[in-house]
Design an enzyme around this catalytic site. Structure first.
Site, PDB file in Angstrom:
ATOM      1  N   ARG A   1      -8.792 -20.237  -0.693  1.00 35.52           N
ATOM      2  CA  ARG A   1      -7.862 -19.988  -0.088  1.00 35.52           C
ATOM      3  C   ARG A   1      -6.691 -21.237   0.030  1.00 35.52           C
ATOM      4  O   ARG A   1      -6.576 -22.407   0.273  1.00 35.52           O
ATOM      5  CB  ARG A   1      -8.206 -20.050   1.536  1.00 35.52           C
ATOM      6  CG  ARG A   1      -7.033 -19.565   2.559  1.00 35.52           C
ATOM      7  CD  ARG A   1      -7.540 -19.748   3.955  1.00 35.52           C
ATOM      8  NE  ARG A   1      -6.443 -19.116   4.905  1.00 35.52           N
ATOM      9  CZ  ARG A   1      -5.422 -19.863   5.589  1.00 35.52           C
ATOM     10  NH1 ARG A   1      -5.551 -21.355   5.180  1.00 35.52           N
ATOM     11  NH2 ARG A   1      -4.857 -19.479   6.533  1.00 35.52           N
TER      12      ARG A   1
ATOM     13  N   TYR B   1       1.048  -1.166   0.109  1.00 33.07           N
ATOM     14  CA  TYR B   1      -0.098  -0.074  -0.033  1.00 33.07           C
ATOM     15  C   TYR B   1       0.914   1.184  -0.014  1.00 33.07           C
ATOM     16  O   TYR B   1       2.029   1.305   0.231  1.00 33.07           O
ATOM     17  CB  TYR B   1      -1.036  -0.253   1.285  1.00 33.07           C
ATOM     18  CG  TYR B   1      -0.258   0.252   2.516  1.00 33.07           C
ATOM     19  CD1 TYR B   1      -0.411   1.649   3.220  1.00 33.07           C
ATOM     20  CD2 TYR B   1       0.443  -0.529   3.107  1.00 33.07           C
ATOM     21  CE1 TYR B   1       0.127   1.986   4.051  1.00 33.07           C
ATOM     22  CE2 TYR B   1       1.131  -0.121   4.480  1.00 33.07           C
ATOM     23  CZ  TYR B   1       0.830   0.936   4.948  1.00 33.07           C
ATOM     24  OH  TYR B   1       1.443   1.410   6.179  1.00 33.07           O
TER      25      TYR B   1
ATOM     26  N   LYS C   1       6.347  -1.839   1.987  1.00 35.05           N
ATOM     27  CA  LYS C   1       5.376  -1.237   2.516  1.00 35.05           C
ATOM     28  C   LYS C   1       4.126  -2.258   2.587  1.00 35.05           C
ATOM     29  O   LYS C   1       3.307  -1.992   1.454  1.00 35.05           O
ATOM     30  CB  LYS C   1       5.026   0.346   1.885  1.00 35.05           C
ATOM     31  CG  LYS C   1       4.286   0.999   2.871  1.00 35.05           C
ATOM     32  CD  LYS C   1       3.944   2.334   2.298  1.00 35.05           C
ATOM     33  CE  LYS C   1       3.133   3.321   3.238  1.00 35.05           C
ATOM     34  NZ  LYS C   1       3.651   3.472   4.665  1.00 35.05           N
TER      35      LYS C   1
ATOM     36  N   GLU D   1      11.963   2.687  14.249  1.00 40.23           N
ATOM     37  CA  GLU D   1      11.371   3.664  13.769  1.00 40.23           C
ATOM     38  C   GLU D   1       9.937   3.820  14.570  1.00 40.23           C
ATOM     39  O   GLU D   1       9.741   3.253  15.789  1.00 40.23           O
ATOM     40  CB  GLU D   1      10.767   3.454  12.332  1.00 40.23           C
ATOM     41  CG  GLU D   1      10.097   2.072  11.910  1.00 40.23           C
ATOM     42  CD  GLU D   1      10.111   1.936  10.681  1.00 40.23           C
ATOM     43  OE1 GLU D   1      10.125   2.924   9.750  1.00 40.23           O
ATOM     44  OE2 GLU D   1       9.987   0.693  10.260  1.00 40.23           O
TER      45      GLU D   1
ATOM     46  N   ARG E   1       8.003   4.019  -4.843  1.00 38.07           N
ATOM     47  CA  ARG E   1       8.133   2.798  -3.689  1.00 38.07           C
ATOM     48  C   ARG E   1       7.278   1.988  -4.170  1.00 38.07           C
ATOM     49  O   ARG E   1       7.314   0.795  -3.469  1.00 38.07           O
ATOM     50  CB  ARG E   1       7.941   3.515  -2.523  1.00 38.07           C
ATOM     51  CG  ARG E   1       8.248   2.774  -1.257  1.00 38.07           C
ATOM     52  CD  ARG E   1       8.274   3.351  -0.056  1.00 38.07           C
ATOM     53  NE  ARG E   1       7.089   4.123   0.255  1.00 38.07           N
ATOM     54  CZ  ARG E   1       6.942   4.919   1.323  1.00 38.07           C
ATOM     55  NH1 ARG E   1       7.848   4.992   2.316  1.00 38.07           N
ATOM     56  NH2 ARG E   1       5.857   5.274   1.811  1.00 38.07           N
TER      57      ARG E   1
END
Length: 284
Positions: A101, A33, A148, A180, A52
């Protein structure tokens, strides 16, 4: 007016937006995301966010369904349809849905692309005037934080713990060093006036706002050191702050209930925030 969102090529009211229960983003957090801030109806640092995104997809082998130019057009259309002036656009790209799944997946699977807007007060946030309080918290995330992904459960648990302790956020600790914030990059300013932040690696997200700040700080005359620092050093710092796409820069005024510096938002943090906003508006 109901918000208009984007789902796999269609602009639809949010109440009509649907994604399969078999989508791998839902079942496995097999997704990446980005969040791009919007000021004055304009995208901020969007090229960096989309670059990114492409990197994250390459690292995970997720197929990009559109070009960066097409994504920008989608974002701009959502801004217009939702009359967004200030806030952000959330973009999520999952590996897709194979109809059931299964841990394994086919490389040819078609990805799922979702975008939506969020109206937020970014410039006049009260967090800037008063600063935020953070607590230290063990970093239990996976080893590829430079990608990310939507695997954000550790961050959710950490932020919940912070709020339960009367704080605003966390600074994550691994092997004795700050990695972070819960959803941000972390910085301190030493008593000598040097700006310190952790160097880029697989251990932290390569923040787009961080990259912009590292360029802007060079014009302020403030010295920069990219190195590890401990929570104890942070507590003894002159000031501290975080950066992210939707916070820009927020001063940190306390760590584990101990004031940072004089317990007020620091001058360097506030200066960098002002410069960043001015620069962003000038180039958007």
């Amino acid at each position: 007016m109901e918000r208009i969102v984007y789902v796999n090529g269609a602009y639809v009211p949010e109440s009509e937006a649907k994604v399969s229960i078999f989508d791998r983003g839902f079942l496995f957090a097999d997704a990446v995301y980005e969040v791009t801030s919007v000021l004055d109806g304009k995208l901020i640092d969007n090229a960096g966010h989309l670059a990114r995104l492409e990197r994250s997809c390459r690292e995970l082998g997720i197929k990009m369904p559109t070009t960066a130019e097409q994504l920008t057009s989608i974002q701009q259309t959502l801004i217009e349809k939702n009359h967004l002036v200030e806030g952000g656009i959330y973009l999520q790209l999952t590996r897709g849905n194979e109809g059931d799944r299964d841990f394994s997946y086919q490389d040819a699977i078609e990805p799922t692309l979702v975008l939506f807007t969020q109206a937020k007060q970014l410039v006049d946030s009260p967090k800037v005037k008063h600063g935020i309080k953070v607590i230290s918290f063990g970093d239990i995330r996976w080893k590829r934080r430079d990608i990310k992904t939507t695997s954000l459960l550790p961050a959710c648990l950490a932020k919940h713990a912070a709020h339960a302790a009367g704080a605003d956020d966390v600074w994550l600790i691994e092997d004795g060093y700050v990695t972070e914030g819960g959803s941000s990059n972390a910085y301190i300013v030493t008593q000598e006036g040097t700006l310190v932040t952790r160097p880029l690696s697989h251990d932290i997200l390569h923040g787009i706002t961080r990259a912009a700040l590292m360029k802007l700080v060079q014009d302020t005359g403030v010295a920069i050191e990219e190195r590890l620092f401990t929570i104890e050093e942070a507590m003894q710092a002159k000031e501290a702050f975080i950066s992210s796409a939707t916070t820009f820069v927020w001063p940190v005024v306390a760590i584990d209930d101990q004031p940072v510096g004089d317990g007020q938002p620091g001058s360097i943090a506030l200066q960098l925030r002002d410069i960043y906003i001015q620069t962003a508006r000038a180039h958007s």
